[in-house]
Enzyme design. Sequence first.
Site, short mmCIF file in Angstrom:
data_model
loop_
_atom_site.label_atom_id
_atom_site.label_comp_id
_atom_site.label_asym_id
_atom_site.label_seq_id
_atom_site.Cartn_x
_atom_site.Cartn_y
_atom_site.Cartn_z
N THR A 228 -10.56 57.16 67.85
CA THR A 228 -11.19 56.38 68.90
C THR A 228 -10.14 55.61 69.68
OG1 THR A 228 -11.44 54.35 67.59
CG2 THR A 228 -13.23 55.97 67.46
N ASP A 229 -10.46 55.27 70.92
CA ASP A 229 -9.67 54.24 71.58
C ASP A 229 -9.92 52.94 70.82
OD1 ASP A 229 -8.07 52.84 73.34
OD2 ASP A 229 -9.01 53.67 75.14
N TRP A 230 -9.02 52.00 70.94
CA TRP A 230 -9.08 50.79 70.11
C TRP A 230 -10.35 49.99 70.40
CZ3 TRP A 230 -5.66 53.82 68.77
CH2 TRP A 230 -4.73 53.56 67.78
#
Length: 806
Positions: A228-230
């Site tokens: 995932t993106d952060w």
Amino acid sequence: MKYAEIISQMTLEEKASLTSGKDFWQSMDIERLGIKNMFLSDGPHGIRKQAAAADHLGLNASIPATCFPTAATIANSWNEKLGEKIGEFLGDEAVSQKVNVLLGPGTNMKRNPLCGRNFEYFSEDPYLAGKMAASYIRGIQSRGISACVKHFCVNNQEERRMVIDTIVDERTLREIYLTAFEIAVKEGATKTLMSSYNMLNGTYTNENLHLMKDILRGEWDYKGVVVTDWGGSNDRVAGLIAGNELEMPTTCGETNVDIINAVKSGKIKEEVLDECIDRLLELIFTTEEVYKKQRKEFDVEEHHKMAQLAAEESIVMLKNEENILPLKKKAKVAVIGDFAKNPRYQGAGSSIVNPTKLNNTLDCLKEIDVQSVGYAPGFERYGKKNDKLIKEACVLADKADVVLLYIGLDEATEAEGLDRQDMKLPQNQIDLIEAISKVNTNIVAVLSCGSAIEMPWIKNIKGLVHAYLSGQAGAKAVLRVLCGEVNPSGKLAESYPIRYEDVPSYSNFPGKEVSVEYREGPYIGYRYYGTANVKVQFPFGYGLSYATFEYGDLKVESDKVTFTLKNTGNVAGAEVAQLYIGKSSDVIFRPNKELKGFKKIFLEPGETQTVKILFDDKSFRYFNVTTSSWEEEAGEYKIMIGSSSEDVKLSGAIIRQGTNAASPYNKAALPSYFSGKASNVDAEEFETLLGRKIPEAKWDRSKSLGYNDTIGQLIYAKSAFARFALHLINFAYGFLKKIGKRGTANIIMMSVYHMPFRGIARMTGGAFNMPMVDGLLMMVNGHFFKGFRHLLRERKKMRKAAEANQ
């Protein structure tokens, strides 16, 4: 499964623990089984490994690393070999800092010039972007670690990026927004891919089964890891079912419990979890191999020279009236502009690199054969008007043969998490240009910014060199171009419209509330301008040289085109020859031309080469939404070889048999798309293209605020306290901007205003959990004291649980 034996020794709890981070940048380890943690680091154009306090906003300095030019800059080189070489250097530095996964390259399309993160992305064209991304990936991964292509997908605005729902038709999705990723996966063989924050047609991208299963895993046969993106995980179990192996950063075990409960309840089969763990272990073990050898430090000087070479090949000369460039020897030059002393060389946000060294123009000027009459800042960097600085600059300009004017956009204007407000150069710089032109007409402007801007002031200058964001060695690279030591060979990887209103997505950018509609369909960038006959300032693929080139002898064969290219100038130079293909059709709408190949050719004066560009599986295809597959329309295709999208030098034709699939379109119902004039498509026509009703784009203000509503939506909160809190946030933002703290003000917008409530738990490393967010939501939804008690109670529970686990 490759690691079935190791997985069989894991408890369910250990399996779940591997699916989320250990801390902000590291994955979890299991020591008893010899499974080490991975370090994931930002690094599209340089390693950003933080040794101390970690953050995702670029606030805290990282370990020094080479700051190479950004992707938007290198794309102008149109040189895959250069991209691969940069990747190798990035890989070497990542290994020296013990990084397993380098979070780049960024491969999203430049749908709109105002996207705040365009400086991190390659192009408006998926073919060019994909080829450059694949080259970076091959270079990075040749060093034994993993690249991570991002952000998958349709992440084309920064405002409300964590919750916005992108509404796009299937054909446009496939042809424009997925093709670059397809090339990165198939040709680059990326080991890791980052999902984007946003939703795609109603479902978060990392939970979207059509995107993640049907396309990525199925059609593209992707075997790697999705991270995932952060803070980009919405429903962790739904993400895992879709094949999203790793959630970052840590949630201190909170989402692990969700996975454990889902397996125990039968919501997800343990075999699905095992498959995800198998792919994770493959990434962990393969990227650890390089660290069994002795690591060596990288050569700072050698890497700095590579950064300079990369910049030199990517600089674009856009104007050279009266051959003002290259500069005459011993010419008296006045250097004006704050960027000459304090270079603008990279973007802002998670990609900020702490450079090993940094050139500036004033220090490097002595290395070229000109006479400097002095330096004047000319303007205040962040846009404040200062007549005194303009007057001082004009006095200096009057003493010079040529004025070197360093202008551009500042760091606070182009930043992750925020979109630009307009396409304009700051007014104080425009005022400076006009004032100097009255005392000295020999102005060469050096432009530094990461995306397209309007240029109504271009009539007042004779030379324009666009450095983009050219990294730590960019200042010297620019001077070498200006004095003729380097012949510029960069070509624009994006179009420059005359005014923002000409942009096809002008009426539909950004999405302000629930969704953003891609009503222009496939007509972005040059695809729109060329088809709708809209004049631009500079077309896609444009760039000048000190040499001249002659094209000839085009031959079109079944599998390729060949032609000759001659350097007719008196200096060595490089030309980017571009292959465009178009087809006139009443059955399938399409742009009048699309990039389908390119070659960068280096030639000595008088030298001629025969150039060959092969057709490939993307040359003639279109995505048919009825057959749900790639098809090829039968008939004649126009083959065009050009030095830009608007400067076609040679043309021919080829007859293709096609796949004879039935057309999915009723031409009468899609007039904007068949004409290409798709900048103001009405709702009915867009719904015809979508094949369904457009979802409601406005917030339902009758509902209570929930996990995926943002702090900015507190304006609709039932609680007066919550609305007052939003007023305080807005006041702080406005006050900081007024006193010149624009960077700090931007952080408020990026990390507070546009943050969804779930992000408070996902991005705080366990300081806040979702039950505490429940309490917060009760407070803002009109139950202040009940919510406050709930928040305190859940915080107490969390602390007790943490103490029990110590």
